[in-house]
Structures are given as structure tokens and as C-alpha cells.
Design a protein around this motif. Structure first.
Motif, PDB file in Angstrom:
ATOM      1  N   ILE A 159      46.104 -66.873  -2.737  1.00 23.85           N
ATOM      2  CA  ILE A 159      46.971 -65.696  -2.704  1.00 23.85           C
ATOM      3  C   ILE A 159      47.713 -65.632  -1.379  1.00 23.85           C
ATOM      4  O   ILE A 159      48.915 -65.352  -1.328  1.00 23.85           O
ATOM      5  CB  ILE A 159      46.138 -64.421  -2.925  1.00 23.85           C
ATOM      6  N   VAL A 160      47.014 -65.912  -0.295  1.00 24.00           N
ATOM      7  CA  VAL A 160      47.627 -65.892   1.036  1.00 24.00           C
ATOM      8  C   VAL A 160      48.691 -66.975   1.148  1.00 24.00           C
ATOM      9  O   VAL A 160      49.762 -66.768   1.722  1.00 24.00           O
ATOM     10  CB  VAL A 160      46.555 -66.083   2.126  1.00 24.00           C
ATOM     11  N   VAL A 215      41.372 -58.440  -1.468  1.00 23.96           N
ATOM     12  CA  VAL A 215      40.935 -59.163  -0.276  1.00 23.96           C
ATOM     13  C   VAL A 215      41.938 -60.254   0.067  1.00 23.96           C
ATOM     14  O   VAL A 215      42.346 -60.430   1.219  1.00 23.96           O
ATOM     15  CB  VAL A 215      39.521 -59.753  -0.470  1.00 23.96           C
ATOM     16  N   GLY A 216      42.393 -60.984  -0.938  1.00 25.79           N
ATOM     17  CA  GLY A 216      43.448 -61.966  -0.719  1.00 25.79           C
ATOM     18  C   GLY A 216      44.757 -61.311  -0.313  1.00 25.79           C
ATOM     19  O   GLY A 216      45.488 -61.817   0.542  1.00 25.79           O
ATOM     20  N   ALA A 220      47.124 -61.752   2.955  1.00 25.96           N
ATOM     21  CA  ALA A 220      48.541 -62.091   2.847  1.00 25.96           C
ATOM     22  C   ALA A 220      49.400 -61.133   3.663  1.00 25.96           C
ATOM     23  O   ALA A 220      50.347 -61.549   4.349  1.00 25.96           O
ATOM     24  CB  ALA A 220      48.958 -62.065   1.375  1.00 25.96           C
ATOM     25  N   LEU A 221      49.092 -59.847   3.595  1.00 32.57           N
ATOM     26  CA  LEU A 221      49.855 -58.857   4.358  1.00 32.57           C
ATOM     27  C   LEU A 221      49.717 -59.108   5.853  1.00 32.57           C
ATOM     28  O   LEU A 221      50.716 -59.071   6.595  1.00 32.57           O
ATOM     29  CB  LEU A 221      49.373 -57.452   4.014  1.00 32.57           C
ATOM     30  N   ALA A 222      48.517 -59.379   6.311  1.00 29.86           N
ATOM     31  CA  ALA A 222      48.307 -59.680   7.729  1.00 29.86           C
ATOM     32  C   ALA A 222      49.103 -60.916   8.134  1.00 29.86           C
ATOM     33  O   ALA A 222      49.712 -60.965   9.210  1.00 29.86           O
ATOM     34  CB  ALA A 222      46.817 -59.890   8.005  1.00 29.86           C
ATOM     35  N   GLY A 223      49.115 -61.909   7.258  1.00 28.75           N
ATOM     36  CA  GLY A 223      49.822 -63.147   7.554  1.00 28.75           C
ATOM     37  C   GLY A 223      51.315 -62.968   7.715  1.00 28.75           C
ATOM     38  O   GLY A 223      51.914 -63.478   8.678  1.00 28.75           O
ATOM     39  N   ILE A 224      51.942 -62.241   6.796  1.00 24.56           N
ATOM     40  CA  ILE A 224      53.397 -62.092   6.891  1.00 24.56           C
ATOM     41  C   ILE A 224      53.805 -61.190   8.057  1.00 24.56           C
ATOM     42  O   ILE A 224      54.910 -61.307   8.577  1.00 24.56           O
ATOM     43  CB  ILE A 224      54.007 -61.572   5.558  1.00 24.56           C
ATOM     44  N   ASP A 358      58.469 -60.470   4.711  1.00 24.50           N
ATOM     45  CA  ASP A 358      58.929 -61.534   3.815  1.00 24.50           C
ATOM     46  C   ASP A 358      57.761 -62.170   3.071  1.00 24.50           C
ATOM     47  O   ASP A 358      56.940 -62.866   3.649  1.00 24.50           O
ATOM     48  CB  ASP A 358      59.684 -62.582   4.649  1.00 24.50           C
ATOM     49  N   ASP A 359      57.704 -61.923   1.786  1.00 22.48           N
ATOM     50  CA  ASP A 359      56.661 -62.448   0.912  1.00 22.48           C
ATOM     51  C   ASP A 359      57.342 -63.344  -0.118  1.00 22.48           C
ATOM     52  O   ASP A 359      58.028 -62.865  -1.018  1.00 22.48           O
ATOM     53  CB  ASP A 359      55.940 -61.279   0.235  1.00 22.48           C
TER      54      ASP A 359
END
Length: 447
Positions: A159-160, A215-216, A220-224, A358-359
Motif C-alpha cells: 500500500i505504501v 496501517v498501510g 503511505a500518508l507519512a511517506g508522501i 501527491d499520491d
């Protein structure tokens, strides 16, 4: 077949448990035959359950191909090999780390470190006397249990991958996956599925709207946020579209995910119970349908066009939304859950763009936003009176408080140490050529 075997076992047990005076009147040959029939029936039931669980495991495995198709289809052609590399290495890392420590963190048996929060049963796998009909109440073997749960674990990192595609350093992504899937996800999963404190509180998540998808999604939000948007994505207040490589590939990916979800949710019954498995597959499928339909309608109302991408993400949104309560939400209400998810996924994507988050594939909107909705929907629509909205909200909050900060810290530390973003040149020219030395799509013309 399953019902017949179940009846045989129950009838045999009833005879065996009859009062001694009655049993004494039964010839020894009949008693032995009944005992043999009970054992044979139990073995047959165990075999049928285990076969279904292995099939469900295979279906969840196919979901990794679906994720690869969606991400490669929505991504740009110059990054195709990089995207496919991440989607190939993710289940490899996920399953190895789950074998080494993840499985025993998620199902510690005894929360000896921090009661209800953290426990550890040791490194590696050890079936002991459990790889038999005695394990999991005759539902499946120890080995099937590990592999089924391991496929779930690898999904959280995938997901990330989709959200931060096209600009993340492969080495940093692999380190994040190693830690997030190997340690973070199993610990958080133990809070509910490992009989931790959220399970004791009455929190319910049938197949992972929160435990897997949110959780995924928090990761993902933290990553972007930490990595930032792709170059040229937001210019002068406008959102610049970056056309994907292959719409057909993205469609194939979504349908593979839909197929895999029959194992994701159907396998979460943890047996081949014919009534419950069938019911779960119907609620799952119906939520996907209304998710896609309302994703289309909402996108048309907002963008004034028939947006295939939003139909596809609407299908996934409906699937994520129903995952928490597929076994306790009626078929009619599953239509509502899917429809709301289809609306949410579009509005969430628009909101992210407003904040310049940006996702690439819409992973945060699909898995986080709709994962939260699906978990709360259990508190609204569940047929089980013990499920409450307040408890579901409490569970969502606990996972938000834990998953997002941990993921953010991991990405932030990686950014300050090894770096999380490729160079501007590599991002502009494409990761395939610079990172891998080959292109995903090559047309050779004869001279």
C-alpha cells in the motif's frame, strides 16, 4: 458436504457422550464404528477447511500481482521497472521477516513484555504439536496459518509503495518495508488479532480495514508528507496530470485485486463454513459494486467526465470499506457501506491535492480514508449488538496514534541519514534507466 460431515461428527459425539446406562446397551462393534466415523468425519472436515484456507492464501498472493498492475498502470512508463521491482521485492521481504519474527510478534500467545500491547513467542517457526487437527480447533494447520497471515503482512507495505512511487529511493523503501512489515505491523496487529488490549475492549475488525489497510494507509500518508510531491505535480496552484503508462494494465490490476479479495475476506472466516463464507463473499462483492458506481457518479458530478480511474478506485474503496464487517453487516447494508466508500475516495483524493500531497495511485484515499470508514461502519451497521461505534472509534484512534507517528519517524530518520528521494535528474529522466539499466517498454524497429 461440510454440513453433512459436521452432522456426522455431532451425532457421533452425542452417542459417545450418552449416559453410561444407554451406552452399555450398545454393542461394542457399534461403539467402535461410531468412534471411527467421528474420527473420519473430523479429519474430512479438517481437510476441507485447510484446503479452503490454502486456496484463500493463494488468492491473497495474487493480490500482489494486482497491486503491481495498478501501480505500474497508473505510473509513468519511465518508472515501470522501478515500480515492478518494488512490488516484487515487497512480498519477498514481507514473508521472510514475518517468518523470522513477525508471526510470533503478532500472535505471541502471552503478552509477557507489556500486557495486551507487546509480546513475543520467539524467533522463527516451531509447529511443535500444533501442525495437526488439534491446531486452531481443526480449522487449518500451523503452516497454513503462517502463510495466510504472512500474505496479509506483505500487503501493508505494498500500500505504501503505490503512494510514494516515482520518486522514492529503492534502498530507503526496502529498509522501511523491512521495519514496518517485520516489526510495526505485527505488533499493531496483535492488539486485536493476537488477543491484545483492543480485542479485550471489544474492538472488531474482521479482515483488516484498520489492521491492514489503515496501517498501510497511515504509512503511505507519512511517506508522501516526508518525501514530498513529484516534480511538476503542483504548479502555480494547479494540479498537473501525469498520465499513466497503461490504462488496460490498471484495469487488469483492479480486477485481480477484486478476485484476491474473495480470499482476503473469505479466508478470514478461518474455516470452510459454507454459509458464512458465501455470505462474506456476497457482502464483499456488493460493496465493490456500489463503491465503483458511486465513485463514478461522484467523479462525474465533480469533474464533469466519466473518470475510469475513480471507478477503479471506487471498486477498491468499496472492498476496503466492507473488509472490517463483511461477516456482520447485512447484504443490503453492504451496498450502503460500498456507496459511501465510493464517495469518500473521490473527496479524499481532491482534498489531498489541495494540500499538495501527491499520491500516485490514490492509496491513502482508498486504504486509509475508506479503511477508517469501514471500521466505523461496523459500529453503525453490525448485526451484532455488542459492536458499538464508540469502541470502533477508539480502535481507529489507537491505530492512528501509533501507526502514523512511527511511520513518519521511520521516513524522517531515513531522510536525514541515507535519504529518501532520488536525484532530480533521475526523477526527470526516469528511474528505470538510472536505477535498473532497462526500460519497462521497449520497441525495437528493424532497419
Amino acid at each position: 458436504m461440510i454440513n453433512l460431515l459436521t452432522n456426522v461428527v455431532q451425532d457421533s459425539v452425542a452417542v459417545m457422550e450418552a449416559p453410561a446406562a444407554v451406552v452399555a446397551e450398545v454393542p461394542a462393534e457399534v461403539t467402535a464404528a461410531v468412534a471411527d466415523a467421528a474420527a473420519a468425519g473430523a479429519t474430512a472436515l479438517f481437510t476441507a477447511n485447510n484446503i479452503w484456507m490454502m486456496l484463500a492464501t493463494a488468492l491473497v498472493f495474487i493480490m500482489h500481482l494486482g497491486f503491481a498492475g495498478v501501480e505500474a498502470g497508473f505510473g509513468q512508463s519511465k518508472n515501470t521497472v522501478n515500480i515492478l521491482f518494488k512490488n516484487t521485492i515487497t512480498p519477498i521481504i514481507g514473508l521472510i521477516t514475518y517468518l523470522i519474527c513477525g508471526f510470533n510478534l503478532m500472535y505471541p500467545g502471552d503478552f509477557g513484555i507489556i500486557d495486551g500491547v507487546l509480546g513475543f513467542a520467539g524467533f522463527g517457526l516451531d509447529a511443535g504439536d500444533g501442525a495437526s487437527i488439534d491446531y486452531a480447533g481443526g480449522g487449518y494447520t500451523y503452516w497454513t496459518d503462517f502463510l495466510f497471515q504472512g500474505m496479509f503482512a506483505a500487503t501493508a507495505a505494498t500500500i505504501v509503495s503505490g503512494a510514494i512511487a516515482e520518486r522514492v529511493k529503492l534502498s530507503s523503501y526496502m529498509i522501511f518495508t523491512l521495519l514496518y512489515v517485520g516489526i510495526v505491523y505485527p505488533i499493531l496487529g496483535s492488539w486485536k488479532w493476537g488477543a491484545g488490549f483492543l480485542d479485550a475492549a471489544g474492538f472488531y475488525d474482521f479482515a483488516g480495514s484498520t489492521l491492514v489497510h489503515s496501517v498501510g494507509g497511515w504509512g503511505a500518508l507519512a511517506g508522501i508528507i516526508v518525501i514530498g510531491p513529484r516534480l511538476g505535480k503542483y504548479v502555480d496552484g494547479k494540479v498537473i496530470d501525469k498520465p499513466g503508462t497503461s490504462v488496460p494494465l490498471a484495469v487488469i490490476g483492479v480486477f485481480l485485486l477484486w478476485l484476491g479479495w474473495f480470499g482476503f475476506n473469505g479466508g478470514s472466516v478461518l474455516s470452510a463454513d459454507p454459509d458464512l463464507v458465501s455470505f462474506v463473499l456476497v457482502t464483499t462483492c456488493m460493496a465493490a459494486c456500489t463503491g465503483g458506481l458511486f465513485g463514478f457518479l461522484t467523479a462525474y458530478a465533480v469533474f464533469k467526465r466519466m473518470d475510469l480511474g475513480m471507478v477503479l478506485n471506487g471498486i477498491l474503496a468499496g472492498l476496503v470499506g466492507i473488509t472490517a464487517g463483511a461477516d456482520v453487516i447485512s447484504v443490503n447494508n453492504s451496498l450502503i457501506v460500498g456507496a459511501v466508500a465510493g464517495i469518500i475516495v473521490v473527496l479524499s483524493a481532491i482534498t489531498l491535492d489541495k494540500f499538495k500531497l501527491d499520491d500516485v495511485v490514490g492509496a491513502v484515499s482508498v486504504h486509509l480514508s475508506c479503511g477508517i470508514w469501514g471500521t466505523l461502519a461496523v459500529g453503525i451497521f453490525s448485526m451484532n449488538p455488542e459492536h458499538s461505534f464508540a469502541t470502533q472509534l477508539y480502535g481507529v484512534a489507537m491505530y492512528a496514534i501509533a501507526a502514523f507517528p512511527i511511520a513518519f519517524i521511520l521516513f524522517f530518520v531515513l531522510k536525514k541519514t541515507v535519504g529518501v528521494r532520488v536525484s532530480e535528474q533521475h526523477e526527470t529522466e526516469g528511474l528505470d534507466t538510472h536505477e535498473h539499466g532497462i526500460r519497462g517498454y521497449t520497441i525495437v524497429y528493424d532497419e
